[in-house]
Design a protein around this motif. Sequence first.
Motif, mmCIF file in Angstrom:
data_model
loop_
_atom_site.group_PDB
_atom_site.id
_atom_site.type_symbol
_atom_site.label_atom_id
_atom_site.label_comp_id
_atom_site.label_asym_id
_atom_site.label_seq_id
_atom_site.Cartn_x
_atom_site.Cartn_y
_atom_site.Cartn_z
ATOM 1 N N UNK A 104 -36.410 128.423 110.056
ATOM 2 C CA UNK A 104 -37.139 129.214 109.062
ATOM 3 C C UNK A 104 -38.501 129.631 109.588
ATOM 4 N N UNK A 105 -38.984 130.726 109.077
ATOM 5 C CA UNK A 105 -40.303 131.222 109.482
ATOM 6 C C UNK A 105 -41.210 131.231 108.267
ATOM 7 N N UNK A 106 -42.255 130.439 108.312
ATOM 8 C CA UNK A 106 -43.237 130.430 107.235
ATOM 9 C C UNK A 106 -44.509 131.086 107.752
ATOM 10 N N UNK A 107 -44.727 132.318 107.396
ATOM 11 C CA UNK A 107 -45.914 133.021 107.913
ATOM 12 C C UNK A 107 -47.199 132.272 107.586
ATOM 13 N N UNK B 109 -51.340 122.724 106.465
ATOM 14 C CA UNK B 109 -50.058 122.866 107.149
ATOM 15 C C UNK B 109 -49.061 121.889 106.566
ATOM 16 N N UNK B 110 -49.541 120.677 106.374
ATOM 17 C CA UNK B 110 -48.645 119.681 105.805
ATOM 18 C C UNK B 110 -48.137 120.110 104.429
ATOM 19 N N UNK B 116 -42.090 124.032 101.626
ATOM 20 C CA UNK B 116 -40.805 124.574 102.065
ATOM 21 C C UNK B 116 -39.697 123.545 101.839
ATOM 22 N N UNK B 117 -40.013 122.295 102.186
ATOM 23 C CA UNK B 117 -39.012 121.238 102.057
ATOM 24 C C UNK B 117 -38.553 121.120 100.616
ATOM 25 N N UNK B 123 -35.493 116.703 102.863
ATOM 26 C CA UNK B 123 -36.361 115.537 102.680
ATOM 27 C C UNK B 123 -36.891 115.103 104.041
ATOM 28 N N UNK B 124 -38.117 115.472 104.362
ATOM 29 C CA UNK B 124 -38.643 115.218 105.700
ATOM 30 C C UNK B 124 -39.083 113.770 105.875
#
Lengths: 143, 143
Positions: A104-107, B109-110, B116-117, B123-124
């Motif tokens: 996946x690409x998260x801009x 970022x986290x 997204x998860x 589940x990261x």
Amino acid sequence: MTQSHKGHDHVWADDLTRNQELVLGTLAHAHGPLSAYDILDRLRDDGLRAPLQIYRALDKLTERGLAHRLESLNAFVCCADAHCHQSGCIAFAICERCGKVEEFAEPAIESELKGWSKASGFVPSRMTVELRGLCAGCASQPA
Amino acid sequence: MTQSHKGHDHVWADDLTRNQELVLGTLAHAHGPLSAYDILDRLRDDGLRAPLQIYRALDKLTERGLAHRLESLNAFVCCADAHCHQSGCIAFAICERCGKVEEFAEPAIESELKGWSKASGFVPSRMTVELRGLCAGCASQPA
DNA sequence: CCCGATATGTTATTTAGTTACATCCGCGCG
DNA sequence: CGCGCGGATGTAACTAAATAACATATCGGG
Ligand SMILES: [Zn+2]
Ligand SMILES: [Zn+2]
Ligand SMILES: [Zn+2]
Ligand SMILES: [Zn+2]
């Protein structure tokens, strides 16, 4: 008989060499990531014998964005999205139970990383973002 | 003579074993990331002979967040920030010219990755973020 | 003292990736 | 056609990274 290398159901690019096409085809038909040696094992019948033949093909394929290397796995996957190279930063979610990989690409992530880089003077050339965990299917599994 | 393992200028944790302390000390004094075999070479004089001795120590150290593994390099660094394990996601910027590694935690970022998860059901358990490129110093260098 | 848990030491093996070198094939050019 | 060049291939040998299997040692509690 000109007989270039047929037998595949899909064409990714018209100018792949025989070895590149074999390697990419193997990745495309695999259910999950494959190591270079996994690929080699699956291509012995096609005449490939040495790791270098695989690595050379993988180099070209990853350069062109047709395949990706998963750093945390020492393995490779076929690119899932023909347009991913338009985004500089591609992320992967790797299921540790079933091995499935989601690309996946998260801009937003990319711009965060670019922001940090700018602020700190770092000039990035390549970005690696990989999540390990359980995919939706495996996370909802009983045990 | 009780003689636990002395000779170091800094103590990271009081309950490290001898091998763990040797490995962490080696990482701490190194200028950049070291592979397990690099570490082994530097510890031959201290009696270490087998890769496994290094890998075992590295396992414990990375578990505790005292050292980190750089996936894209197959190498290890000493943790630069004793509090980094409070943040689940640590990122690294690796200079491809001088080898310097900067460790940083970008909470944004986290949270992007967590977002997204959540949206996709993934589940990261572990996140890898690594930038390759040129550090501020090298980027401004003549050639 | 005995036991289980953890740490260690040692050898061999598997997995991953590279170096070096020879060959082959398509193509432009004289 | 014959030559030369660059890219792709083939092969063997090697280095690097990580693990398996098994034997010992060390320490703390019951
Ligand atoms: Zn892709
Ligand atoms: Zn899964
Ligand atoms: Zn850290
Ligand atoms: Zn640098």
